[in-house]
Design a protein around this motif. Structure first.
Motif: not given
Length: 170
Positions: A2-6, A46-49, A146-151
């Motif tokens: 499974r892939v998630g993005h946050g 958020d990516a994991i959820l 400040i922002a952040a993205h996670a996959v």
């Protein structure tokens, strides 16, 4: 698999500590939020959820919950990791990007990686964190936030899962 993005963003303000990836950054401004406002760890949660189909961090840790005021986001990530393991998944890898004009984050990234690997109970090589600017464009470029993205990639591994479940739940 499974892939998630946050994704997360917080405003920079005076009289707050700047915490990213569980690391206190030496800077004159900090991020405004109900918790410690660690945008990197919030994006990871958020990516994991998201990969688990369990909504987002706000559903699990609402800013209306007074018990969460000022909470260390590593505790939130720990709770998300417990949910992940209970759902039968392990973290395959994480790739994240922090977006800010200032401060310079390169010296702090190795500690962020170590912190996240430890919280996620994985090898350091499974975690990648980058920092970039927006060349002075937008709210991050103007130094307003400040922002952040996670996959993340989550995967089932029954053998590792049984051992990790026992270690985390005990």
């Amino acid at each position: 698999m499974r892939v998630g993005h946050g994704y997360d963003v917080h405003r920079l303000v005076e009289d707050r500590r700047l915490i990213l990836g569980g690391v206190e950054i030496d800077y004159e401004l900090g991020l405004l939020g109900h918790s410690d406002a660690d945008v990197l760890l919030h994006a990871v949660c958020d990516a994991i959820l998201g990969a688990l189909g369990l909504g987002d961090i706000g559903q699990h840790f609402p800013d209306t919950d007074a018990t969460l005021a000022g909470i260390d986001s590593r505790k939130l990530l720990d709770e998300v990791i417990l949910k992940m393991v209970k759902e039968g998944y392990l973290l395959g890898n994480l790739d994240a990007t922090i977006i800010c004009q200032k401060p310079r984050l390169a010296p702090y990234i190795p500690t962020m990686i170590n912190n996240i690997a430890e919280e996620c109970r994985v090898a350091v090589g499974q975690i990648n964190i980058k920092a970039t600017t927006t060349e002075k464009l937008g709210l991050t470029g103007r130094g307003e936030g400040i922002a952040a993205h996670a996959v993340v990639l989550l995967q089932r591994d029954e053998k590792r899962l049984a051992a990790q479940r026992a270690a985390i739940i005990s």
